[in-house]
Design a protein around this motif. Structure first.
Motif, PDB file in Angstrom:
ATOM      1  N   ALA A 135      -1.143   6.547  -9.948  1.00 46.53           N
ATOM      2  CA  ALA A 135      -2.329   7.153  -9.349  1.00 46.53           C
ATOM      3  C   ALA A 135      -1.800   8.120  -8.293  1.00 46.53           C
ATOM      4  O   ALA A 135      -1.484   7.715  -7.177  1.00 46.53           O
ATOM      5  N   ARG A 136      -1.639   9.366  -8.687  1.00 49.43           N
ATOM      6  CA  ARG A 136      -0.947  10.376  -7.852  1.00 49.43           C
ATOM      7  C   ARG A 136       0.320   9.741  -7.273  1.00 49.43           C
ATOM      8  O   ARG A 136       1.023   9.031  -7.987  1.00 49.43           O
ATOM      9  N   GLN A 179       0.210   7.545  -4.966  1.00 48.15           N
ATOM     10  CA  GLN A 179      -0.354   6.463  -4.156  1.00 48.15           C
ATOM     11  C   GLN A 179      -0.692   5.253  -5.014  1.00 48.15           C
ATOM     12  O   GLN A 179      -1.720   4.623  -4.831  1.00 48.15           O
ATOM     13  N   ILE A 233       0.818  -1.213   0.000  1.00 44.64           N
ATOM     14  CA  ILE A 233       0.000   0.000   0.000  1.00 44.64           C
ATOM     15  C   ILE A 233       0.855   1.267   0.000  1.00 44.64           C
ATOM     16  O   ILE A 233       0.406   2.326  -0.410  1.00 44.64           O
ATOM     17  N   ALA A 234       2.092   1.153   0.451  1.00 42.68           N
ATOM     18  CA  ALA A 234       2.911   2.357   0.585  1.00 42.68           C
ATOM     19  C   ALA A 234       3.690   2.692  -0.681  1.00 42.68           C
ATOM     20  O   ALA A 234       4.330   3.740  -0.748  1.00 42.68           O
ATOM     21  N   GLN A 240      -1.187   1.947  -3.172  1.00 41.53           N
ATOM     22  CA  GLN A 240      -2.452   1.934  -2.438  1.00 41.53           C
ATOM     23  C   GLN A 240      -3.606   1.556  -3.369  1.00 41.53           C
ATOM     24  O   GLN A 240      -4.413   0.685  -3.064  1.00 41.53           O
ATOM     25  N   GLN A 241      -3.647   2.203  -4.516  1.00 44.21           N
ATOM     26  CA  GLN A 241      -4.784   1.961  -5.406  1.00 44.21           C
ATOM     27  C   GLN A 241      -4.761   0.559  -6.001  1.00 44.21           C
ATOM     28  O   GLN A 241      -5.795  -0.076  -6.145  1.00 44.21           O
ATOM     29  N   PHE A 293      -6.277   5.301 -12.193  1.00 44.04           N
ATOM     30  CA  PHE A 293      -4.991   5.793 -12.707  1.00 44.04           C
ATOM     31  C   PHE A 293      -5.140   7.220 -13.230  1.00 44.04           C
ATOM     32  O   PHE A 293      -6.220   7.639 -13.654  1.00 44.04           O
TER      33      PHE A 293
END
Lengths: 250, 637
Positions: free
Chosen positions: B158-159, B161, B74-75, B164-165, B134
């Protein structure tokens, strides 16, 4: 500049879910203002361990504000006083020497205390299991660019998708409602063309599961938005309500 | 033991397709008779659990955290690579394959990497279908950026992150199978032992982290997707619970561990600032697309960075590597930062930091554009350091981030134990001696969504389902071993905490087996770790009991395994007498201080076999054959 401060902590201690808890007082001495809040608890715990006492149990993992595992109510506010900040990213420079700091777990009927500051948030998993996904099996997806998504729509979906599922919204809400959490997932998927085929069934199933799990209703207090570490907007709640009404009229 | 990589015959571009055809299938009606255990719910574990359940297998999925959504995938910030060539800039499956093999300094298997590059495109399709948001262009098509060490724009994001996505996408797919009752989820569980029956992996022993109960779980195969061992350095960008226990239990039961010395030190992390520090935070490598890395030209220049004119700054990466500049691979960027600081040019309170400056990018593109690209990273930096990177440059320094080494697996992702499969960062297979940016997410999802569903079936097709249950003696024995270890940890009642010992271990490894290594240091580190291991087993203190939640006990068990693991890591580093990728031995470098490989003697995978407590492990070598890329000195000039 780095400096050190001394704090008095009042921490909720509870051995397990079956016994009553109580507030205990601890002195946190020589705390560097560059520490994170969790590192401050680490220091207190190291002292307790060396004295052979039970250290304060708390959930945490990534310590960079993205996994959603950490969280406690600090001086009455979920994740503490800084806006848009998880507990692991809250630094001690926001406290003053001599402060008394009260630390409690999330309080909600749906989040039972497991030990000290650790609560059971599996109700969130149950809500996602009720419909927080798009039903596609692995394989067989069409080319990614076959589904254009307008940039502003993708951005709004991403705003909602940033939710880390920490539960601060529930802890902040006077009704312990999970509306912000649920609406973030409903919004993300309802906004995207990929999510439309199941939108009606999804919102009904997720809202119904939320009620089953013992979360309260939304009273438009907006506390959730104010305390959300990822600044998820209540616009998502409005969008979920629209989706819910549309789905119910079908 | 003979290592058989089971690489299929045929031209490289056809190997995987042919292999998929040759693999045996399990009849759809029979799949429901099999139970598969999956440990870990990061990208690899969650995607494997979901995909196998969709096929009809019964899956039991375990994670340490309170929810599968929290796994450390996630990180991941920057992005995921795919050879889509949407940007028309010359990308292709072969180029992604080539870049990955070269980026790994020619220490990965060609066939595996080629398959990874082929599958990369399916991953993007799959994730978009799941609703992963995305980044998009105005026309609605997917956006790309270039990323660490690549000269084409093939990274989807996705930014800041992306991990995470992607993880939430896989978690959604997993949750759907939980609802369908094809996956049974076991959260807050620590895998403490692997159970073998007749030499085959047939189950695991877990500790329920809430009740303290020791639980037995049987299955027809076991999949480990338990991540990397970066926390061996104590301070790393990994999450606090990341550990090597599951991999070490498998190793001690006969699974070879490959290339443990291939550790990745990431160049752009927030520098260490105190003894109490519990972890280090990564600043995405994507920042190097716009940020310029520099140090003052004068040693001890204490002026504010803004007061140092351009002519007195050394943009050392741009200077030394004109064609890649600030975008050189991670190992190269890290070593150069260390070199500058070791020479005394470092900045900040400790002198162990370099600047990453956005002044020119902000002047060129405007603050709004930079904010849109990196806003969340700048905010994170400011939260931690209380300094505003829009106004003054960031300070960064390398930190332990990713581990290329892992349990040895063949082309089917099976370890040297029959029925034990290893996915994602926990295996060793695709990144060689250095991983390129945005490749970890790709590999985790390739393994879970698109490889294991085929290769596991081929294994199970030859196994009778449900032959073993938890009444078998092997389970009784394994669970009593677990209880013995836990009791031992609780009974020592010494004077040091497990974090204190872990911190000391981390320092030894960072000093002697970090960004550069040498024979003498490695020998010394082995002695220090052996002594520290003794210290741990005689002087650690763990309060409380094994009943109920005991977070100190959890950590103590992990430190014990890290201590044993370190000795293998040090021995691997000592015996690899060359420099390659993340493994840099001072004695082997070019005139320009670049890593000097020895392809004649070290073009192999070093796979270590457990040889008993406190004995040196046995080395097995899998030769690496390169038919499609030419071995060359990596040059990023």
């Amino acid at each position: 500049m780095t400096k050190t401060i001394n704090l008095t902590l009042k921490v909720w201690r509870q051995k397990n879910g079956n016994v009553k808890g109580r507030m205990e007082t601890y002195e946190a001495r020589g705390i560097s203002t560059d520490m994170s809040f969790l590192e401050m608890i680490d220091v207190v715990n190291e002292g307790l361990i060396l004295k052979g006492e039970d250290p304060i149990a708390f959930d945490h993992d990534c310590r960079e504000g993205i996994c959603g595992m950490c969280g406690a109510v600090v001086n009455g506010r979920p994740h503490g006083p800084e806006k848009g900040t998880t507990l692991c990213q809250l630094h001690m420079r926001h406290f003053d020497d001599g402060d008394e700091v009260v630390v409690e777990p999330w309080r909600s009927r749906a989040f039972k205390v497991i030990k000290d500051l650790v609560v059971d948030r599996s109700a969130f998993d149950s809500i996602i299991q009720a419909g927080g996904y798009i039903s596609v099996n692995t394989g067989g997806a069409q080319d990614a660019n076959a589904i254009p998504v307008p940039q502003n729509v993708a951005e709004k979906a991403m705003d909602a998708a940033e939710c880390i599922g920490c539960g601060a919204c529930v802890a902040a809400c006077p009704n312990a409602s999970a509306m912000l959490f649920v609406s973030a997932k409903v919004s993300q998927l309802a906004l995207l063309p990929q999510g439309r085929p199941e939108a009606a069934g999804r919102v009904k199933a997720m809202v119904s599961k939320m009620d089953d799990m013992g979360f309260g209703h939304c009273g438009n207090e907006r506390e959730c938005e104010a305390e959300c570490p990822k600044n998820i907007s209540i616009v998502n709640i409005a969008r979920m309500n629209r989706e819910f009404i549309k789905a119910s009229l079908k | 033991m003979k290592l058989d990589s089971k690489i299929p015959d045929g031209p490289i571009a056809e190997k995987w397709d042919r292999h998929k055809f040759d693999l045996k299938l399990v009849n759809p009606a029979n799949k429901r008779k099999y139970t598969v255990i999956v440990v870990g719910t990061g990208l690899a574990g969650a995607s494997a659990s979901a995909s196998l359940a969709e096929l009809g297998y019964n899956v039991k999925t375990f994670c340490i955290q309170d929810s599968p959504r929290r796994a450390h995938s996630i990180a991941a910030q920057g992005g995921i690579n795919a050879a889509k060539n949407y940007q028309n800039d010359g990308d292709s499956v072969f180029r992604l394959f080539y870049d990955t093999v070269k980026g790994g300094d020619f220490r990965a298997r060609e066939a595996n990497v080629y398959r990874l590059a082929q599958i990369s495109n399916n991953i993007i399709d799959q994730c978009v279908a799941q609703g992963v948001p995305f980044a998009r262009e105005y026309g609605g098509l997917l956006a790309n950026r270039s990323f660490g060490g690549a000269q084409v724009s093939r990274t989807f994001y996705a930014r800041g992150q992306t991990g995470q996505q992607l993880l939430l996408g896989a978690y959604g797919a997993l949750s759907r199978q939980v609802a369908a009752k094809k996956v049974t989820l076991f959260a807050r569980r620590d895998m403490l032992e692997l159970v073998l029956v007749d030499g085959k992996a047939k189950g695991i022993i877990t500790r329920n982290l809430v009740t303290g109960d020791i639980e037995k779980h049987a299955g027809d195969a076991v999949i480990l997707a338990t991540g990397g061992y970066g926390n061996v350095f104590f301070l790393s960008t990994n999450a606090m619970a990341c550990n090597v226990t599951a991999a070490m239990r498998a190793y001690k039961k006969g699974a070879c561990f490959a290339n443990p010395c291939f550790t990745q030190i990431h160049p752009t992390c927030i520098p260490v600032h105190g003894d109490y520090q519990s972890k280090l935070t990564l600043m995405s490598e994507s920042l190097r697309n716009d940020g310029r890395v520099w140090v003052p030209k004068t040693i001890g220049d204490k002026r504010k960075p803004a007061d140092i004119p351009d002519s007195e700054r050394n943009y050392f990466l741009e200077e030394k590597y004109p064609s890649f500049g600030n975008l050189v691979p991670r190992d190269v960027a890290s070593r150069n930062a260390k070199e500058q600081c070791d020479k005394g040019f470092g900045v900040g309170e400790t002198g162990y930091a370099v600047y990453l400056d956005f002044k020119d990018a902000i002047a060129r593109d405007g603050e709004d554009v930079i904010r849109k690209k990196y806003g969340n990273l700048f905010t994170m930096y400011e939260k931690i350091t209380a300094e505003d990177p829009y106004k003054s440059p960031m300070m960064i320094y390398p930190a332990s981030h990713y581990t290329m080494g892992g349990l040895w697996v063949d082309y089917n992702l099976m370890s040297t134990i029959n029925g034990l499969f290893v996915l994602g960062e926990a295996n060793f297979s695709d990144h060689g001696a250095n991983r390129l940016g945005a490749s970890a997410l790709m590999q985790g999802l390739a393994d879970g969504y698109f490889i294991i569903p085929y290769t596991l079936g081929a294994y199970l097709a030859k196994e009778k389902p449900g032959t073993v249950n938890t009444d078998h003696d092997a389970f009784t024995e394994a669970s009593s071993d677990v209880v013995t270890t836990l009791d031992k940890l609780l009974s020592i009642k010494g004077k040091r905490t497990c974090d204190d010992i872990h911190r000391e271990l981390g320092k030894i490894l960072w000093d002697y087996c970090g960004m550069s290594r040498n024979e003498e240091g490695l020998e010394k580190a082995k002695t220090l770790v052996k002594n520290l291991k003794k210290e741990f087993w005689t002087n650690v203190t763990v309060p409380g009991t094994a009943a109920g939640m005991n977070q100190t006990l959890e950590r103590a068990g992990r430190v014990a395994e890290f201590l044993d693991f370190s000795l293998m890591l040090l021995e691997d580093a000592r015996t690899r007498r060359e420099s390659c990728g993340g493994h840099f031995n001072d004695a082997f470098q070019t005139d320009e201080n670049e890593a000097l490989r020895d392809d004649e003697h070290f073009s192999h995978v070093a796979a270590w076999e457990y040889n008993g407590e406190d004995r040196e492990p046995i080395l097995h070598k899998e030769p690496l054959v390169f038919e499609h890329v030419t071995l060359s000195q990596r040059s990023y000039k």
